[in-house]
Design a protein around this motif. Structure first.
Motif, PDB file in Angstrom:
ATOM      1  N   PRO A 286       0.808  -1.220   0.000  1.00 26.65           N
ATOM      2  CA  PRO A 286       0.000   0.000   0.000  1.00 26.65           C
ATOM      3  C   PRO A 286       0.850   1.283   0.000  1.00 26.65           C
ATOM      4  CG  PRO A 286      -0.986  -1.601   1.455  1.00 26.65           C
ATOM      5  CD  PRO A 286       0.315  -2.197   0.986  1.00 26.65           C
ATOM      6  N   ALA A 287       1.955   1.270   0.732  1.00 28.92           N
ATOM      7  CA  ALA A 287       2.797   2.474   0.775  1.00 28.92           C
ATOM      8  C   ALA A 287       3.343   2.836  -0.603  1.00 28.92           C
ATOM      9  CB  ALA A 287       3.948   2.274   1.756  1.00 28.92           C
ATOM     10  N   GLY A 288       3.322   1.890  -1.528  1.00 32.16           N
ATOM     11  CA  GLY A 288       3.791   2.159  -2.891  1.00 32.16           C
ATOM     12  C   GLY A 288       2.660   2.386  -3.875  1.00 32.16           C
ATOM     13  N   GLU A 289       1.435   2.545  -3.350  1.00 32.38           N
ATOM     14  CA  GLU A 289       0.281   2.769  -4.235  1.00 32.38           C
ATOM     15  C   GLU A 289      -0.251   4.186  -4.102  1.00 32.38           C
ATOM     16  OE1 GLU A 289      -1.452  -1.820  -3.954  1.00 32.38           O
ATOM     17  OE2 GLU A 289      -2.472  -0.190  -2.893  1.00 32.38           O
ATOM     18  N   ALA A 290      -0.989   4.616  -5.131  1.00 30.17           N
ATOM     19  CA  ALA A 290      -1.578   5.952  -5.094  1.00 30.17           C
ATOM     20  C   ALA A 290      -2.621   6.030  -3.987  1.00 30.17           C
ATOM     21  CB  ALA A 290      -2.214   6.273  -6.434  1.00 30.17           C
ATOM     22  N   ALA A 291      -2.822   7.239  -3.444  1.00 26.70           N
ATOM     23  CA  ALA A 291      -3.733   7.421  -2.311  1.00 26.70           C
ATOM     24  C   ALA A 291      -5.173   7.098  -2.676  1.00 26.70           C
ATOM     25  CB  ALA A 291      -3.631   8.848  -1.790  1.00 26.70           C
ATOM     26  N   SER A 292      -5.623   7.601  -3.804  1.00 20.82           N
ATOM     27  CA  SER A 292      -7.015   7.389  -4.218  1.00 20.82           C
ATOM     28  C   SER A 292      -7.148   7.898  -5.640  1.00 20.82           C
ATOM     29  CB  SER A 292      -7.979   8.169  -3.327  1.00 20.82           C
ATOM     30  OG  SER A 292      -7.884   9.561  -3.632  1.00 20.82           O
ATOM     31  N   LEU A 293      -8.296   7.626  -6.252  1.00 18.48           N
ATOM     32  CA  LEU A 293      -8.526   8.159  -7.596  1.00 18.48           C
ATOM     33  C   LEU A 293      -8.613   9.673  -7.581  1.00 18.48           C
ATOM     34  CD1 LEU A 293     -11.081   5.882  -9.442  1.00 18.48           C
ATOM     35  CD2 LEU A 293      -8.635   6.096  -9.777  1.00 18.48           C
ATOM     36  N   GLY A 294      -9.225  10.214  -6.527  1.00 20.20           N
ATOM     37  CA  GLY A 294      -9.356  11.667  -6.441  1.00 20.20           C
ATOM     38  C   GLY A 294      -7.992  12.339  -6.373  1.00 20.20           C
ATOM     39  N   ILE A 295      -7.105  11.782  -5.574  1.00 21.69           N
ATOM     40  CA  ILE A 295      -5.756  12.358  -5.466  1.00 21.69           C
ATOM     41  C   ILE A 295      -5.003  12.155  -6.791  1.00 21.69           C
ATOM     42  CG2 ILE A 295      -3.544  12.249  -4.251  1.00 21.69           C
ATOM     43  CD1 ILE A 295      -5.830  13.537  -2.625  1.00 21.69           C
ATOM     44  N   HIS A 296      -5.207  11.006  -7.417  1.00 20.54           N
ATOM     45  CA  HIS A 296      -4.575  10.796  -8.722  1.00 20.54           C
ATOM     46  C   HIS A 296      -5.014  11.880  -9.695  1.00 20.54           C
ATOM     47  CE1 HIS A 296      -1.939   8.345 -11.014  1.00 20.54           C
ATOM     48  NE2 HIS A 296      -2.116   7.260 -10.285  1.00 20.54           N
ATOM     49  N   GLU A 297      -6.328  12.094  -9.705  1.00 23.56           N
ATOM     50  CA  GLU A 297      -6.868  13.095 -10.620  1.00 23.56           C
ATOM     51  C   GLU A 297      -6.385  14.503 -10.248  1.00 23.56           C
ATOM     52  OE1 GLU A 297      -8.393  11.943 -13.204  1.00 23.56           O
ATOM     53  OE2 GLU A 297      -9.290  13.726 -14.114  1.00 23.56           O
ATOM     54  N   SER A 298      -6.154  14.722  -8.960  1.00 18.75           N
ATOM     55  CA  SER A 298      -5.649  16.047  -8.559  1.00 18.75           C
ATOM     56  C   SER A 298      -4.299  16.319  -9.214  1.00 18.75           C
ATOM     57  CB  SER A 298      -5.524  16.151  -7.036  1.00 18.75           C
ATOM     58  OG  SER A 298      -4.336  15.510  -6.569  1.00 18.75           O
ATOM     59  N   GLN A 299      -3.497  15.272  -9.382  1.00 18.32           N
ATOM     60  CA  GLN A 299      -2.181  15.451  -9.980  1.00 18.32           C
ATOM     61  C   GLN A 299      -2.286  15.743 -11.479  1.00 18.32           C
ATOM     62  OE1 GLN A 299       0.607  15.564  -7.729  1.00 18.32           O
ATOM     63  NE2 GLN A 299      -1.348  15.757  -6.675  1.00 18.32           N
ATOM     64  N   SER A 300      -3.180  15.044 -12.156  1.00 19.62           N
ATOM     65  CA  SER A 300      -3.330  15.309 -13.586  1.00 19.62           C
ATOM     66  C   SER A 300      -3.958  16.680 -13.824  1.00 19.62           C
ATOM     67  CB  SER A 300      -4.166  14.216 -14.247  1.00 19.62           C
ATOM     68  OG  SER A 300      -5.420  14.099 -13.615  1.00 19.62           O
ATOM     69  N   GLU A 461       7.473  15.353  -2.385  1.00 20.76           N
ATOM     70  CA  GLU A 461       7.641  15.331  -0.916  1.00 20.76           C
ATOM     71  C   GLU A 461       6.320  15.358  -0.179  1.00 20.76           C
ATOM     72  OE1 GLU A 461      10.109  18.565   0.344  1.00 20.76           O
ATOM     73  OE2 GLU A 461      11.888  17.687  -0.613  1.00 20.76           O
ATOM     74  N   LYS A 462       5.397  16.184  -0.689  1.00 24.16           N
ATOM     75  CA  LYS A 462       4.167  16.407   0.062  1.00 24.16           C
ATOM     76  C   LYS A 462       3.097  15.373  -0.253  1.00 24.16           C
ATOM     77  CE  LYS A 462       5.521  20.361   1.815  1.00 24.16           C
ATOM     78  NZ  LYS A 462       5.531  20.691   3.242  1.00 24.16           N
ATOM     79  N   ILE A 463       3.137  14.811  -1.450  1.00 18.56           N
ATOM     80  CA  ILE A 463       2.027  13.951  -1.877  1.00 18.56           C
ATOM     81  C   ILE A 463       2.493  12.560  -2.343  1.00 18.56           C
ATOM     82  CG2 ILE A 463       0.098  13.710  -3.520  1.00 18.56           C
ATOM     83  CD1 ILE A 463      -0.035  16.852  -3.439  1.00 18.56           C
ATOM     84  N   HIS A 464       3.288  12.523  -3.415  1.00 19.29           N
ATOM     85  CA  HIS A 464       3.631  11.234  -4.040  1.00 19.29           C
ATOM     86  C   HIS A 464       4.264  10.271  -3.051  1.00 19.29           C
ATOM     87  CE1 HIS A 464       4.164  13.676  -8.048  1.00 19.29           C
ATOM     88  NE2 HIS A 464       3.013  13.891  -7.457  1.00 19.29           N
ATOM     89  N   HIS A 465       5.226  10.777  -2.351  1.00 18.25           N
ATOM     90  CA  HIS A 465       6.028  10.027  -1.413  1.00 18.25           C
ATOM     91  C   HIS A 465       5.223   9.186  -0.418  1.00 18.25           C
ATOM     92  CE1 HIS A 465       9.145   9.300   1.480  1.00 18.25           C
ATOM     93  NE2 HIS A 465       8.452   9.936   2.407  1.00 18.25           N
ATOM     94  N   PHE A 466       4.017   9.649  -0.078  1.00 21.63           N
ATOM     95  CA  PHE A 466       3.245   8.990   0.991  1.00 21.63           C
ATOM     96  C   PHE A 466       2.421   7.789   0.533  1.00 21.63           C
ATOM     97  CE2 PHE A 466       3.848  13.274   2.853  1.00 21.63           C
ATOM     98  CZ  PHE A 466       4.527  12.886   3.995  1.00 21.63           C
ATOM     99  N   GLY A 467       2.320   7.591  -0.765  1.00 23.44           N
ATOM    100  CA  GLY A 467       1.534   6.462  -1.257  1.00 23.44           C
ATOM    101  C   GLY A 467       0.132   6.495  -0.681  1.00 23.44           C
ATOM    102  N   ARG A 468      -0.309   5.337  -0.173  1.00 21.78           N
ATOM    103  CA  ARG A 468      -1.659   5.254   0.405  1.00 21.78           C
ATOM    104  C   ARG A 468      -1.642   5.474   1.910  1.00 21.78           C
ATOM    105  NH1 ARG A 468      -4.360  -0.342  -0.842  1.00 21.78           N
ATOM    106  NH2 ARG A 468      -5.997   0.353   0.577  1.00 21.78           N
ATOM    107  N   PHE A 469      -0.527   5.974   2.410  1.00 26.22           N
ATOM    108  CA  PHE A 469      -0.384   6.094   3.856  1.00 26.22           C
ATOM    109  C   PHE A 469      -1.510   6.927   4.471  1.00 26.22           C
ATOM    110  CE2 PHE A 469       1.559   6.999   7.914  1.00 26.22           C
ATOM    111  CZ  PHE A 469       2.275   5.843   8.193  1.00 26.22           C
ATOM    112  N   TYR A 470      -1.897   7.998   3.769  1.00 27.91           N
ATOM    113  CA  TYR A 470      -2.999   8.835   4.243  1.00 27.91           C
ATOM    114  C   TYR A 470      -4.204   8.711   3.324  1.00 27.91           C
ATOM    115  CZ  TYR A 470       0.727  10.943   6.984  1.00 27.91           C
ATOM    116  OH  TYR A 470       1.774  11.136   7.838  1.00 27.91           O
ATOM    117  N   THR A 471      -5.400   8.896   3.856  1.00 25.24           N
ATOM    118  CA  THR A 471      -6.579   9.023   2.994  1.00 25.24           C
ATOM    119  C   THR A 471      -6.501  10.383   2.312  1.00 25.24           C
ATOM    120  OG1 THR A 471      -7.902  10.114   4.684  1.00 25.24           O
ATOM    121  CG2 THR A 471      -8.016   7.694   4.593  1.00 25.24           C
TER     122      THR A 471
END
Lengths: 503, 503
Positions: A286-300, A461-471
């Motif tokens: 999980p720590a190596g996965e994206a947080a959620s679809l919403g966060i993924h979309e926030s990046q795009s 640092e602020k987002i990618h790095h954390f994976g799914r650690f946070y909702t």
């Protein structure tokens, strides 16, 4: 036997198993990528079968009893470091969710999805929603069953929302879309009163090869690592990842629409930067996965809109663009180009919508899904409901089903609860970008110069790095100091369109 | 439970299981194809891991006890039709062979192969065979163990030969290579006495894109179905199949060597026509698989040499070629071109050898492998043995290890017993082509006109269609009326080079 082993040994077993499962899932992703890019015409059926077989294998691997015991044992141990403990609790959560689906349900869903997709294709060909309706009704009934299997608090739709965006609820989304309605509607009406900007020059002939090269250069400029990814052509642009060092994007090129390739490159590039920024040492966890679809979309969306559709961005990219297409753009001033790429105009098709009216498209789907699931709406009336909503919110008349209720593939795939993440993505993006502007000194100057290193470092640092650690919401609070707040998107839009349309 | 079911039910279970295993194996093949064509530079390790995981899964699926019981039960039933019965007996044979490998051996082999490959890469960089020798010695020891595990009659090398070419033995190959030595050596010496043909014009500059287009047209002309396959670029050309409707080839283009692309296209095209011609309804079953490596190679060699290097072939293709490269070929007559593409000249590198001296390269490897396995040769002396053989058979002095004993990847992969199938392929090809000339009325006229439909139909009916139903030699007898006979290759060579070199 499990009990006698040290936590470290058990954790290694867990890691090894998760990495194997990831290998299978990533192999499926490779087959999927190949299917959309290079698959010979005649091979579609066999490829479908190969993907189905691997999907069953991955599913079996992740629902095996010994893995469950291992996860429970590790979950009960007190001597895991916080990241490992979080991995275990998320994996256990995923495991238990998977176990909630009886094999009979999985089989029926797979069968219905297949039927539903083919009915959708057929209905799009005949142009008749009625050809899709009976199978869609079946799908909706199954999705209702699914909510019962998964369990939920409050509205049953929450069970499905949670699949794509952990913690998202109708309460939260009702509030968000009320904001959309009450705040964006007046802005939209104001814009409609103003003279429209001209974007005809974006529809002149733009040579395919020069577009391709320009797109590749945009990706490189953004910081996309071409040695850990590649771009190819597909009918619908997408991003796919097989590990953080193999994250691929696709684009499409329309020689009569320069925007098509450009926004897909920047949008998919944003997704890809996220995936390339995930922790490679946490592959399969999980720590190596994206947080959620919403966060993924926030990046795009952050790259596509907050960066890519800004005047600052084009300060450095417009001259190269003019040089690539002097025949179309030599006489077009930057300001006019900037306005053209930000034209707001209510329209029929979600995927072609501007960044303001886009959210009305999403809201309509949200309302419909919620209504279908709680029984307020029936699939029988869906065409009328759809058309009425488009008329009410976007002031457009839907001329036919293909450009109306049949336009999206999602429902035919059984993806209910997915649409809202598109809007959430934009709203998170606005909030993140506002934080970036505050926290990164000279960000605007960077962007004007075409330098995105500081921005990317910050995102990493602020987002990618954390994976799914946070909702999503935990992450949002951590990055911006507060939970999701629509105000940032509203401020951004009001300022941007106020300037463009002299409101 | 098995006993209570009907044969038809059990056979369906067998088919379903074999198709699932094929799906996994074909997924591995897709990952392999992608690795050689489009993989981003940084992703090599992860891809290796993904392939390893899927390989273990495929191996496990094919060694599960219930599958063994199912195969044994079906094998004991008397009510299977002949093709089904053959599928079962071949699958059972494969299954039992797989079960002979203890897990510890598989793990050690996998580990040693990895080491050996990296030692080979390192040795090629340093140019020193000594860097490769210790690990190669370990590999040879393991291969000897493997012969004991597999069991054999006569020479222990037979166990390994059998892996690639069922039924091949040192007795058979000693006879074949004695023929090579006794019959081809005088022919080679005769050619060496004659003035050499000129092929300088093949090494002028040949534009990449025009080469690509010419190659694609050759593939299409041969009957390769581009809707059930595709061509891409890779460092080493290869053919891979994911099912008969997705058979892919690759080529490489050297702008200073026209032959490189041309012969790879025709050669791989020949392999691909075989795969596209396999019975699609037997997907995953022995009846849907190629007969052997030797027969596979016979198909590529038949197209490459018997067809593609014939004067008749170029009667129709030379004018388009001249039109594609007028700057190089306008003033070269067809006869000179024909001679150039058939130049015989002993050389150092197997993969660049002409079709006559090629077999001396193979023979050397055969003698060495046989000697290493039975202990006549030691890896310690391999460099000297290699160089001596090259001097003796090909009259060439090996200047360094990279162009000598380190030139092939095969041993580093543990592929012992593979090389002989290259020569067998050519010899089967000559015999098959002689039969085709007898059985297909007007074949030469067809080829002169550039029409290969009758030839392909004949190959499909006589060879492709049967899958693994017959062994190489059974198939050879069925198609040509007798077992493999070197005389056909000798006749073909004597006639061809007699004409080219006016012997």
């Amino acid at each position: 036997m499990v009990l006698a082993q040290s936590t470290a040994e058990l954790y290694d077993q867990y890691k090894a198993k998760m990495q194997q499962i990831a290998d299978v899932r990533n192999a499926i992703a490779v087959l999927g990528w190949d299917q959309e890019t290079y698959l010979p015409e005649k091979s579609a059926n066999f490829r479908g079968q190969q993907i189905t077989t691997l999907s069953s294998i991955a599913h079996e691997m992740f629902t095996e009893e010994p893995l469950g015991h291992l996860l429970q044992e590790l979950h009960s141990r007190g001597d895991l470091d916080p990241v490992s403990a979080k991995n275990i609790s998320l994996s256990l959560e995923d495991y238990e969710k998977n176990k909630k689906y009886p094999a009979s349900f999985v089989a029926e869903m797979s069968q219905t999805t297949n039927e539903c997709y083919h009915a959708w294709i057929k209905a799009r060909k005949s142009g008749t929603y009625a050809d899709f309706e009976p199978v869609l009704a079946k799908m909706v009934a199954l999705k209702r069953q699914e909510t019962a299997l998964l369990g939920f608090e409050g509205h049953c739709y929450n069970a499905l929302l949670n699949e794509y965006e952990k913690g998202a609820t109708t309460t939260m989304l009702d509030a968000v879309f009320t904001d959309v309605k009450t705040a964006l509607t007046p802005l939209l009406r104001q814009i409609e009163q103003k003279p429209q900007v001209n974007k005809d020059f974006l529809h002149l002939h733009y040579d395919r090869d020069r577009q391709w090269e320009f797109g590749i250069n945009l990706l490189k400029a953004m910081g996309y690592d071409m040695k850990a990814g590649r771009q190819d052509i597909s009918e619908h642009p997408f991003t796919t990842s097989f590990n953080p060092q193999d994250v691929r994007v696709t684009t499409r090129i329309d020689e009569n629409d320069f925007g098509n390739m450009t926004w897909s490159c920047i949008h998919e590039g944003g997704h890809a930067l996220y995936e390339q920024g995930l922790d490679i040492s946490a592959y399969g966890l999980p720590a190596g996965e994206a947080a959620s679809l919403g966060i993924h979309e926030s990046q795009s969306r952050l790259w596509e809109n907050n960066v890519g559709r800004s005047l600052s961005f084009w300060e450095s990219h417009y001259v190269p663009l003019q040089q690539a297409f002097p025949e179309n753009l030599q006489s077009v001033p930057l300001q006019d180009f900037y306005k053209a790429i930000n034209q707001v105009r209510p329209s029929l098709i979600r995927t072609e919508a501007d960044e303001l009216t886009y959210h009305f498209h999403v809201m309509i789907r949200y309302e419909i899904e919620k209504g279908l699931l709680d029984g307020t709406y029936s699939t029988k009336d869906l065409k009328e409901i759809w058309n009425r909503y488009y008329n009410e919110y976007l002031h457009v008349t839907v001329p036919n089903d293909v450009e109306g209720v049949l336009q999206d593939i999602h429902w035919s795939h059984g993806s209910f609860g997915y649409f809202p993440t598109y809007s959430l993505g934009s709203f998170y993006a606005a909030q993140f970008f506002a934080a970036a502007e505050q926290q990164i000194p000279g960000l605007e100057t960077d962007i004007i110069k075409g330098s995105y290193t500081n921005l990317l470092t910050w995102l990493r640092e602020k987002i990618h790095h954390f994976g799914r650690f946070y909702t999503s919401n935990e992450l949002c609070e951590k990055v911006t100091g507060k939970p999701l707040d629509f105000k940032y998107f509203l401020d951004y839009s009001t300022k941007k369109y106020g300037n463009i349309y002299t409101l």
